[in-house]
Scaffold this motif. Structure first.
Motif, PDB file in Angstrom:
ATOM      1  N   ARG A   1       9.490   1.360 -21.268  1.00 56.92           N
ATOM      2  CA  ARG A   1       9.972   2.746 -21.241  1.00 56.92           C
ATOM      3  C   ARG A   1       8.921   3.742 -20.747  1.00 56.92           C
ATOM      4  NH1 ARG A   1      14.896   3.905 -23.966  1.00 56.92           N
ATOM      5  NH2 ARG A   1      15.843   2.032 -24.862  1.00 56.92           N
ATOM      6  N   THR A   2       7.633   3.451 -20.895  1.00 56.15           N
ATOM      7  CA  THR A   2       6.597   4.414 -20.500  1.00 56.15           C
ATOM      8  C   THR A   2       5.934   4.086 -19.171  1.00 56.15           C
ATOM      9  OG1 THR A   2       4.789   3.243 -21.635  1.00 56.15           O
ATOM     10  CG2 THR A   2       6.058   4.850 -22.929  1.00 56.15           C
ATOM     11  N   GLY A   3       5.879   2.801 -18.815  1.00 61.84           N
ATOM     12  CA  GLY A   3       5.173   2.421 -17.608  1.00 61.84           C
ATOM     13  C   GLY A   3       3.683   2.670 -17.673  1.00 61.84           C
ATOM     14  N   ALA A   4       3.126   2.725 -18.880  1.00 59.05           N
ATOM     15  CA  ALA A   4       1.713   3.024 -19.055  1.00 59.05           C
ATOM     16  C   ALA A   4       0.837   1.958 -18.403  1.00 59.05           C
ATOM     17  CB  ALA A   4       1.380   3.126 -20.542  1.00 59.05           C
ATOM     18  N   LYS A   5      -0.242   2.388 -17.739  1.00 62.44           N
ATOM     19  CA  LYS A   5      -1.199   1.476 -17.107  1.00 62.44           C
ATOM     20  C   LYS A   5      -2.465   1.343 -17.948  1.00 62.44           C
ATOM     21  CE  LYS A   5       1.522   1.039 -13.553  1.00 62.44           C
ATOM     22  NZ  LYS A   5       2.325  -0.201 -13.400  1.00 62.44           N
ATOM     23  N   ARG A   6      -2.938   2.455 -18.536  1.00 62.81           N
ATOM     24  CA  ARG A   6      -4.132   2.437 -19.396  1.00 62.81           C
ATOM     25  C   ARG A   6      -3.762   3.130 -20.717  1.00 62.81           C
ATOM     26  NH1 ARG A   6      -5.780   4.957 -15.082  1.00 62.81           N
ATOM     27  NH2 ARG A   6      -6.470   6.770 -16.261  1.00 62.81           N
ATOM     28  N   PRO A   7      -2.979   2.464 -21.545  1.00 59.27           N
ATOM     29  CA  PRO A   7      -2.513   3.114 -22.767  1.00 59.27           C
ATOM     30  C   PRO A   7      -3.562   3.106 -23.870  1.00 59.27           C
ATOM     31  CG  PRO A   7      -1.635   0.901 -22.650  1.00 59.27           C
ATOM     32  CD  PRO A   7      -2.387   1.115 -21.359  1.00 59.27           C
ATOM     33  N   LEU A   8      -3.481   4.108 -24.720  1.00 60.44           N
ATOM     34  CA  LEU A   8      -4.269   4.170 -25.945  1.00 60.44           C
ATOM     35  C   LEU A   8      -3.298   4.334 -27.101  1.00 60.44           C
ATOM     36  CD1 LEU A   8      -7.096   4.435 -27.342  1.00 60.44           C
ATOM     37  CD2 LEU A   8      -6.761   6.921 -27.183  1.00 60.44           C
ATOM     38  N   VAL A   9      -3.267   3.367 -27.999  1.00 57.81           N
ATOM     39  CA  VAL A   9      -2.429   3.460 -29.195  1.00 57.81           C
ATOM     40  C   VAL A   9      -3.126   4.373 -30.202  1.00 57.81           C
ATOM     41  CG1 VAL A   9      -1.541   2.179 -31.180  1.00 57.81           C
ATOM     42  CG2 VAL A   9      -1.352   1.213 -28.872  1.00 57.81           C
ATOM     43  N   VAL A  10      -2.387   5.343 -30.734  1.00 62.55           N
ATOM     44  CA  VAL A  10      -2.942   6.284 -31.709  1.00 62.55           C
ATOM     45  C   VAL A  10      -2.107   6.182 -32.977  1.00 62.55           C
ATOM     46  CG1 VAL A  10      -3.608   8.665 -32.176  1.00 62.55           C
ATOM     47  CG2 VAL A  10      -3.587   7.817 -29.811  1.00 62.55           C
ATOM     48  N   GLY A  11      -2.737   5.799 -34.082  1.00 68.03           N
ATOM     49  CA  GLY A  11      -1.970   5.603 -35.306  1.00 68.03           C
ATOM     50  C   GLY A  11      -2.790   5.819 -36.553  1.00 68.03           C
TER      51      GLY A  11
ATOM     52  N   MET B   1       8.235  -4.546 -29.964  1.00 72.36           N
ATOM     53  CA  MET B   1       7.980  -3.106 -29.900  1.00 72.36           C
ATOM     54  C   MET B   1       7.030  -2.778 -28.756  1.00 72.36           C
ATOM     55  SD  MET B   1       8.940  -0.340 -31.366  1.00 72.36           S
ATOM     56  CE  MET B   1       8.495   1.340 -31.780  1.00 72.36           C
ATOM     57  N   HIS B   2       6.011  -3.601 -28.569  1.00 74.14           N
ATOM     58  CA  HIS B   2       5.088  -3.363 -27.456  1.00 74.14           C
ATOM     59  C   HIS B   2       5.826  -3.494 -26.126  1.00 74.14           C
ATOM     60  CE1 HIS B   2       1.230  -3.110 -25.434  1.00 74.14           C
ATOM     61  NE2 HIS B   2       1.556  -4.189 -24.729  1.00 74.14           N
ATOM     62  N   ARG B   3       6.702  -4.505 -26.029  1.00 76.55           N
ATOM     63  CA  ARG B   3       7.485  -4.687 -24.808  1.00 76.55           C
ATOM     64  C   ARG B   3       8.355  -3.463 -24.541  1.00 76.55           C
ATOM     65  NH1 ARG B   3      12.917  -8.281 -24.631  1.00 76.55           N
ATOM     66  NH2 ARG B   3      13.423  -8.110 -22.408  1.00 76.55           N
TER      67      ARG B   3
END
Length: 355
Positions: A215-225, A208-210
């Motif tokens: 799909r997003t190309g995020a460089k500095r992502p923050l997971v919100v859950g 899922m992380h892959r």
């Protein structure tokens, strides 16, 4: 972020929507519950987007297609395109496609989201275990009306040795009326009938992380859950930071008992936390202080109390935020627990804070 054991929530002088380029947002329990927007979600996400944060919606729920999810979010007042939605159906479809021949038949136990994701990967969804040349079985959340016979269909195929995949194994799913059984409960039915173990794609596992990164190309992502065992553990496994919001499955008591892989970087009530910084939690003479609160682990209990001044000597505002008290309690609990789960009784302390 490192994978060292976190002993307290982290601080951020900058607002989170400025410190990170992309919010990887869970949906159920974070943005909506039972189909209705959670309080403050719409306006908070709008403000974050206006200020330049990219929003991506990452859900373990494989029932609906990205188009349907985007349409629903847009109806709630959160303009969304299908490409901004990443589902466990997409992750499990890629996982299957990596292991079977193009054009292979896959038995689907779940909803339309799985079928669309399989077709996107060049696979053929089918409905019967008796299909000739069946290459895989995939199981995903199919909603409350999924027929019991579908589990039998999966079991027939898995018992013959057909490879078994699951979009996710969340045991529960939040809804308008409360907590309901999730896909993990359905997976257990097939596991009991077959003794087999599925390959799982969804949070907190790497597929899922892959899928999300691709799909997003995020460089500095923050997971919100809202879930410790999927959202927060998934961030831990992916070595990215996380924000837990207390609008879904996880309550304050569960947060205090979190093992290292379930400890979020930040904690806030709801999505308004994206638009603010996060206060520092300090250790002062064996206690943990945050805002106007001090917390300590004493023997078999956790205790929290108001303080009059911060270490600099400045007075504390009379309306000290109970959420700061929870952050201080997290530090006391996690520090005492080390690499395990906190065993101290926190009932009285949480009552003091109103949690």
């Amino acid at each position: 972020m490192t994978r060292l054991s976190r002993t307290s929530p982290a601080a951020s002088e900058r607002s989170l929507h400025q410190a990170y380029d992309t919010a990887l947002l869970d949906l159920d329990g974070v943005v909506y519950a039972g189909g209705e927007a959670i309080a403050h979600a719409v306006e908070s996400l709008a403000s974050a987007r206006v200020d330049g944060m990219h929003l991506a919606y990452v859900t373990n729920n494989a029932l609906r297609t990205p188009d349907a999810v985007a349409e629903h979010l847009s109806e709630l007042g959160i303009p969304t395109e299908a490409g901004e939605v990443i589902t466990s159906a997409q992750a499990v479809a890629r996982l299957i496609a990596d292991q079977v021949e193009p054009g292979s038949k896959v038995l689907v136990i779940g909803g339309e989201g799985l079928r669309v994701a399989l077709r996107e990967r060049g696979l053929v969804p089918v409905e019967s275990a008796e299909e000739e040349g069946l290459a895989a079985v995939v199981q995903g959340y199919g909603g409350p009306d999924l027929a019991w016979g579908r589990f039998a269909e999966a079991s027939y195929a898995v018992n013959r040795g057909v490879p078994w995949f699951a979009s996710n194994t969340d045991l529960t799913i939040p809804g308008a009326r409360g907590i309901a059984p999730g896909n993990g409960a359905a997976v257990e039915v097939v596991r009991i009938a077959t003794g087999a173990e599925p390959q799982v794609a969804g949070k907190p596992l790497p597929p899922m992380h892959r899928e999300t990164v691709l799909r997003t190309g995020a460089k500095r992502p923050l997971v919100v859950g809202d879930r410790l065992d999927t959202d927060i553990e998934g961030a831990f496994n992916g070595e990215v930071d996380s924000l837990l919001v207390l609008t879904g499955v996880t309550d304050a008591a569960q947060l205090l008992r979190a093992e290292p892989r379930h400890r979020p970087t930040y904690v806030d009530r709801d999505l308004r936390g994206l638009l603010t910084g996060q206060p520092q939690v300090r250790e002062v003479k064996g206690a943990w202080q945050c805002g106007g609160w001090s917390a300590v682990a004493l023997g078999q209990t956790l205790d929290v109390a108001r303080i009059a001044t911060v270490p600099s000597g400045e007075p504390v505002a009379p309306e000290a935020d109970p959420l700061d008290g929870l952050r201080a309690l997290c530090a006391a609990a996690w520090s005492a627990a080390g690499d395990g789960a906190c065993a101290q009784d926190a009932e009285k302390a949480l009552a003091t804070l109103g949690f």
